[in-house]
Design a protein around this motif. Sequence first.
Motif, PDB file in Angstrom:
ATOM      1  N   LYS A   1       0.773  -1.106  -0.162  1.00 35.96           N
ATOM      2  CA  LYS A   1       0.006  -0.127  -0.007  1.00 35.96           C
ATOM      3  C   LYS A   1       0.913   1.377   0.095  1.00 35.96           C
ATOM      4  O   LYS A   1       0.737   2.206  -0.808  1.00 35.96           O
ATOM      5  N   SER A   2       2.093   1.174   0.696  1.00 37.39           N
ATOM      6  CA  SER A   2       2.767   2.527   0.825  1.00 37.39           C
ATOM      7  C   SER A   2       3.564   2.648  -0.382  1.00 37.39           C
ATOM      8  O   SER A   2       3.841   3.620  -0.795  1.00 37.39           O
ATOM      9  N   GLY A   3       4.052   1.478  -0.943  1.00 41.07           N
ATOM     10  CA  GLY A   3       4.867   1.717  -2.132  1.00 41.07           C
ATOM     11  C   GLY A   3       4.034   2.149  -3.230  1.00 41.07           C
ATOM     12  O   GLY A   3       4.429   2.889  -3.997  1.00 41.07           O
ATOM     13  N   ALA A   4       2.700   1.768  -3.364  1.00 44.25           N
ATOM     14  CA  ALA A   4       1.827   1.955  -4.526  1.00 44.25           C
ATOM     15  C   ALA A   4       1.563   3.421  -4.324  1.00 44.25           C
ATOM     16  O   ALA A   4       1.455   4.307  -5.311  1.00 44.25           O
ATOM     17  N   ARG A   5       1.074   3.862  -3.185  1.00 45.45           N
ATOM     18  CA  ARG A   5       1.129   5.258  -2.963  1.00 45.45           C
ATOM     19  C   ARG A   5       2.208   6.343  -3.256  1.00 45.45           C
ATOM     20  O   ARG A   5       2.040   7.253  -3.879  1.00 45.45           O
ATOM     21  N   ASP A   6       3.329   5.877  -2.865  1.00 44.51           N
ATOM     22  CA  ASP A   6       4.440   6.755  -3.049  1.00 44.51           C
ATOM     23  C   ASP A   6       4.711   6.774  -4.726  1.00 44.51           C
ATOM     24  O   ASP A   6       4.982   7.859  -5.396  1.00 44.51           O
ATOM     25  N   ARG A   7       4.478   5.493  -5.294  1.00 48.41           N
ATOM     26  CA  ARG A   7       4.649   5.429  -6.763  1.00 48.41           C
ATOM     27  C   ARG A   7       3.343   6.431  -7.354  1.00 48.41           C
ATOM     28  O   ARG A   7       3.683   7.079  -8.544  1.00 48.41           O
ATOM     29  N   ALA A   8       2.325   6.450  -6.816  1.00 48.97           N
ATOM     30  CA  ALA A   8       1.206   7.137  -7.598  1.00 48.97           C
ATOM     31  C   ALA A   8       1.387   8.557  -7.254  1.00 48.97           C
ATOM     32  O   ALA A   8       1.355   9.326  -8.416  1.00 48.97           O
ATOM     33  N   ARG A   9       1.748   9.049  -6.162  1.00 49.99           N
ATOM     34  CA  ARG A   9       2.070  10.311  -6.123  1.00 49.99           C
ATOM     35  C   ARG A   9       3.180  10.863  -6.992  1.00 49.99           C
ATOM     36  O   ARG A   9       3.043  12.118  -7.393  1.00 49.99           O
ATOM     37  N   THR A  10       4.351  10.324  -7.292  1.00 46.87           N
ATOM     38  CA  THR A  10       5.420  10.666  -8.157  1.00 46.87           C
ATOM     39  C   THR A  10       4.810  10.692  -9.566  1.00 46.87           C
ATOM     40  O   THR A  10       5.032  11.754 -10.298  1.00 46.87           O
ATOM     41  N   ALA A  11       4.075   9.826 -10.113  1.00 53.18           N
ATOM     42  CA  ALA A  11       3.327   9.530 -11.158  1.00 53.18           C
ATOM     43  C   ALA A  11       2.454  11.026 -11.435  1.00 53.18           C
ATOM     44  O   ALA A  11       2.466  11.659 -12.430  1.00 53.18           O
ATOM     45  N   LEU A  12       1.317  11.314 -10.368  1.00 50.53           N
ATOM     46  CA  LEU A  12       0.599  12.366 -10.673  1.00 50.53           C
ATOM     47  C   LEU A  12       1.334  13.785 -10.407  1.00 50.53           C
ATOM     48  O   LEU A  12       1.039  14.826 -11.293  1.00 50.53           O
ATOM     49  N   GLU A  13       2.493  13.990  -9.844  1.00 51.69           N
ATOM     50  CA  GLU A  13       3.413  15.128  -9.695  1.00 51.69           C
ATOM     51  C   GLU A  13       4.091  14.961 -11.107  1.00 51.69           C
ATOM     52  O   GLU A  13       4.133  16.406 -11.992  1.00 51.69           O
ATOM     53  N   ARG A  14       4.438  13.925 -11.753  1.00 49.25           N
ATOM     54  CA  ARG A  14       4.770  14.166 -13.220  1.00 49.25           C
ATOM     55  C   ARG A  14       3.857  14.676 -14.138  1.00 49.25           C
ATOM     56  O   ARG A  14       4.486  15.515 -15.235  1.00 49.25           O
ATOM     57  N   VAL A  15       2.607  14.321 -13.906  1.00 50.16           N
ATOM     58  CA  VAL A  15       1.724  14.985 -14.903  1.00 50.16           C
ATOM     59  C   VAL A  15       1.273  16.232 -14.536  1.00 50.16           C
ATOM     60  O   VAL A  15       0.029  16.831 -15.488  1.00 50.16           O
ATOM     61  N   GLY A  16       1.486  16.747 -13.378  1.00 45.91           N
ATOM     62  CA  GLY A  16       1.169  18.029 -12.933  1.00 45.91           C
ATOM     63  C   GLY A  16      -0.298  18.250 -12.222  1.00 45.91           C
ATOM     64  O   GLY A  16      -0.742  19.204 -12.246  1.00 45.91           O
ATOM     65  N   VAL A  17      -0.788  17.093 -11.848  1.00 42.92           N
ATOM     66  CA  VAL A  17      -1.845  16.969 -11.010  1.00 42.92           C
ATOM     67  C   VAL A  17      -2.015  16.423  -9.702  1.00 42.92           C
ATOM     68  O   VAL A  17      -2.889  16.321  -9.022  1.00 42.92           O
ATOM     69  N   ASP A  18      -0.642  16.539  -8.971  1.00 45.40           N
ATOM     70  CA  ASP A  18      -0.496  16.167  -7.751  1.00 45.40           C
ATOM     71  C   ASP A  18      -1.461  17.003  -6.678  1.00 45.40           C
ATOM     72  O   ASP A  18      -1.742  16.384  -5.594  1.00 45.40           O
ATOM     73  N   ALA A  19      -1.735  18.135  -7.067  1.00 50.46           N
ATOM     74  CA  ALA A  19      -2.499  19.022  -5.985  1.00 50.46           C
ATOM     75  C   ALA A  19      -3.924  18.532  -5.911  1.00 50.46           C
ATOM     76  O   ALA A  19      -4.848  19.039  -5.019  1.00 50.46           O
TER      77      ALA A  19
END
Length: 274
Positions: A131-149
């Motif tokens: 769960k923690s690994g998937a959330r970290d990877r998800a946040r990195t991916a969302l940041e990469r495409v500019g929608v982490d906020a």
Amino acid sequence: MTDRTSSAAVPKVSIVDLYKSFGPLEVLKGISVNVNTTEVVSLLGPSGSGKSTLLRCVNQLETATRGQIYIDGRLQGQVERHGKLHRLKAAEIAKQRLGGGMVFQQFNLFPNLTALENVVMPQRIVLRRSKSGARDRARTALERVGVDARADHYPAQLSGGQQQRVAIARALAMDPSLMLFDEPTSALDPELVGEVLSVIGELASTGMTMLVVTHEIAFARDISDRVIFIDDGIVVEQGAPAQVIDNPQHDRTRAFLKRHSGEPSPICTTSPTS
């Protein structure tokens, strides 16, 4: 042979004499195309020409009527036994599909999950990430495409461009070596097209191998190493953008480009805003 890994220069994708029919309608008529590692190839052509069907065959969402598809030199969707090719089981095809991320015309997000949860869930189910690994990877991916906020927002709270960027993040979080885009801006309002094209352009600049079906001519010219024009289920011509788009050799290509001569939405020159 069920693989082609002996060659020193194996294409990332090799499509060999591919046919696809839906009942009496023959959509693909013997297409052969290679895509090399780190290459960005755009598929252009009129509606109904077979572009999306070709992409869906590459990702094994459609079963080709005849022909073979290789990724990294390995035959996809089939296995050779006793000199004959047999269709793989669904679970084996799903395992093969892991190497390629696909982004569709529609966003296909789960409306009851937040943006973050939409990116986390496939990793948890398919890759068995913690769960923690998937959330970290998800946040990195969302940041990469500019929608982490917007990570904690539901799809209904996002614009179409933001939803498509979440869909791209979802694909990226699976760590694909190949990205397939099937007209990713066709469902967007015109003012939102540029932000999605900007993200795809950034991915292209990083060396990601990409096969892109698009109707955005200027975009294809900007990002592509090679452009392939498909009409009526065959490859009419292919080459560098300067050759196919700016100096087409075939009447069908010239006619298509003339009909689409209006300048499409440009790629954003700044990072997409959230």
